[in-house]
Write an enzyme that holds these catalytic residues in place. Structure first.
Site, PDB file in Angstrom:
ATOM      1  CD  GLU A  85      -2.971   1.101   2.108  1.00 58.45           C
ATOM      2  OE1 GLU A  85      -3.258  -0.191   2.669  1.00 58.45           O
ATOM      3  OE2 GLU A  85      -3.544   2.166   2.429  1.00 58.45           O
ATOM      4  CE  LYS A 263      -6.680  -1.587   5.022  1.00 58.74           C
ATOM      5  NZ  LYS A 263      -5.792  -0.680   4.288  1.00 58.74           N
ATOM      6  CG  ASP A 279       0.258 -16.257  11.575  1.00 59.34           C
ATOM      7  OD1 ASP A 279      -0.607 -15.521  10.760  1.00 59.34           O
ATOM      8  OD2 ASP A 279       0.017 -17.322  11.993  1.00 59.34           O
ATOM      9  CG  HIS A 377      -3.736   6.908  -0.724  1.00 58.90           C
ATOM     10  ND1 HIS A 377      -4.332   6.290  -1.791  1.00 58.90           N
ATOM     11  CD2 HIS A 377      -3.232   5.622  -0.032  1.00 58.90           C
ATOM     12  CE1 HIS A 377      -4.353   4.876  -1.708  1.00 58.90           C
ATOM     13  NE2 HIS A 377      -3.561   4.667  -0.638  1.00 58.90           N
TER      14      HIS A 377
END
Ligand code: MEV
Length: 425
Positions: A85, A263, A279, A377
């Site tokens: 991202e 998130k 993990d 972004h």
């Protein structure tokens, strides 16, 4: 896949990676370019990858970026982050820069204990069964520790026994928790082995029938915490601070917002977890379960104004990561990332990850309450769009700059602008 092709491929797991790729090419109708792409060597050698999972046909490269400006418990640290991202790494660098002079991040951990669950069903007297199992604590300790003498030599091993009665639709279940200090291992294999070893004994002591024997990813005895202070001058004043606190309160009150807020936290957390070969799903499951521990899903972070007006952020979440075992040990890039971090304990790694999660959350909230998320972004995303339409070398930066300037970071615009760039020479 061709209409009549079958996914039943006998002996696929016994083939070499080359043979598997040929088979996939045939069955899925791949062109030569796609199969060539799958076969490209990366920084994970084929023979290592082939032993990590079943049916391996390729490795998947993700960029690893370095978060700079991070100061954790008085030590400057470069943090490798594996993420696809755009803007995730840049956001951490910016957030950390704004609290660096104020001391950076202070962290702590609650302990290094994992929980394994042994589920007992069809118990006629669950309350008494619970007590009968608790009476066997010394035997449980000995049986658990015998499963991993090396762990015991390293100072880890069995720590505690809990027995809970869980009211399920089908009736009461007696759920035994084995609490184990797994030191520098994530510990899944260790505690799963112990749970399986203990199962027949639990069945004998409790009555009823053992069913599941598996760790809990709600690793709430392995919490990592971080806090940091952002002076008003560094963040643009009291208005920005108050808007950020209001943004946090929105996440604290509303699960729809909390899911997105968290998130963003996990953008940072998972990137370091992945870069170090740990993990990601285990850590993500633990984080989200912890965020809902009081019965309503809420924010993993808190944000307040300090007495001097500074903005203070804090985070607390389960952090089941390790330095030994699994991909951490055998993935050479994970080893290199750990060398960059310079941590020598799992707890040390957990602390840095918590700090990155907090920094990431700061960056997202600050962008959201000021310029909006798209500005930063889109600048980085423009590079991806440029590459997607075929820009190479210097064309990527040039095309991305045009897209940002036009405020149209779109593939159709990019394709047309790339043509124009090339025609102009
Ligand atoms: C995007 O990956 C993450 C954010 O949505 C997080 C947030 O909204 O806080 C920007």
């Amino acid at each position: 896949m061709a209409q009549d092709a079958s996914s039943r491929i006998s002996g696929f797991h016994k083939m070499s990676p080359d043979e598997r790729r040929d088979t996939v090419q045939r069955v899925a109708g791949l062109d030569a370019a796609a199969v060539g792409q799958l076969g490209k060597p990366g920084n994970l050698e084929g023979h290592v990858a082939d032993h990590m999972i079943e049916n391996m046909v390729a490795t998947f490269a993700i960029p690893v970026g370095i978060a700079t400006n991070m100061r954790v418990d008085g030590r400057d640290v470069l943090v490798p982050m594996a993420t696809e991202e755009s803007s995730v790494v840049a956001a951490v660098c910016n957030s950390a820069r704004q609290c660096y002079e104020a001391g950076g991040f202070t962290t702590s951990v609650s302990g290094g204990e994992m929980i394994a669950q042994v589920q007992l069903v069809d118990v006629s007297d669950p309350q008494a069964a619970r007590i009968r199992i608790l009476e066997r604590k010394a035997e449980v300790a000995a049986l658990c520790d015998a499963c991993d003498p090396m762990l015991v030599r390293l100072g880890g091993g069995f720590r505690d026994l809990e027995v809970r009665i869980v009211a399920a639709e089908s009736g009461a279940m007696v759920v035994t928790h084995l609490i184990v200090d797994t030191r520098d291992a994530m510990g899944a294999n260790t505690v799963n082995t112990m749970a399986e070893r203990l199962a027949p004994f639990i069945e004998e002591w409790g009555g009823g029938k053992v069913s599941l024997r598996i760790l809990s990813n709600l690793a709430d005895r392995r919490l990592a915490r971080a806090r940091a202070t952002w002076p008003l001058a560094a963040i643009g004043g009291a208005g920005v601070r108050d808007s950020m606190i209001a943004a946090y309160r929105f996440a604290a009150a509303d699960p729809y917002r909390a899911a997105t807020h968290n998130k963003g936290v996990m953008n940072g957390v998972s990137a370091v977890v992945l870069a170090t070969g740990n993990d990601t799903r285990a850590v993500e499951a633990g984080a989200h379960a912890y965020a809902a521990r009081d019965g309503r899903y809420t924010s993993l972070t808190t944000w307040e104004a300090a007495a001097d007006g500074s903005l203070v952020g804090a985070i607390e979440l389960p952090m089941a990561v390790g330095l030994v075992g699994g991909a951490t040990k055998i993935h050479p890039t994970a080893q290199a990332c750990l060398a960059i971090l310079g941590v020598d304990t799992a707890a040390g790694l957990a602390r840095v990850i918590a700090a990155v999660g907090l920094a990431q959350n700061f960056g997202a909230m600050k962008a959201l309450v000021t310029v909006g998320i798209q500005q930063g972004h889109m600048g980085l995303h423009a590079n991806n769009v440029a590459i997607a339409v075929g820009a190479v070398g210097d064309e990527v930066g040039a095309l991305a700059a045009i897209l940002v300037e036009r405020r149209q970071v779109r593939q159709d615009v990019a394709a047309a602008e790339l043509d124009r760039l090339r025609t102009r020479g």
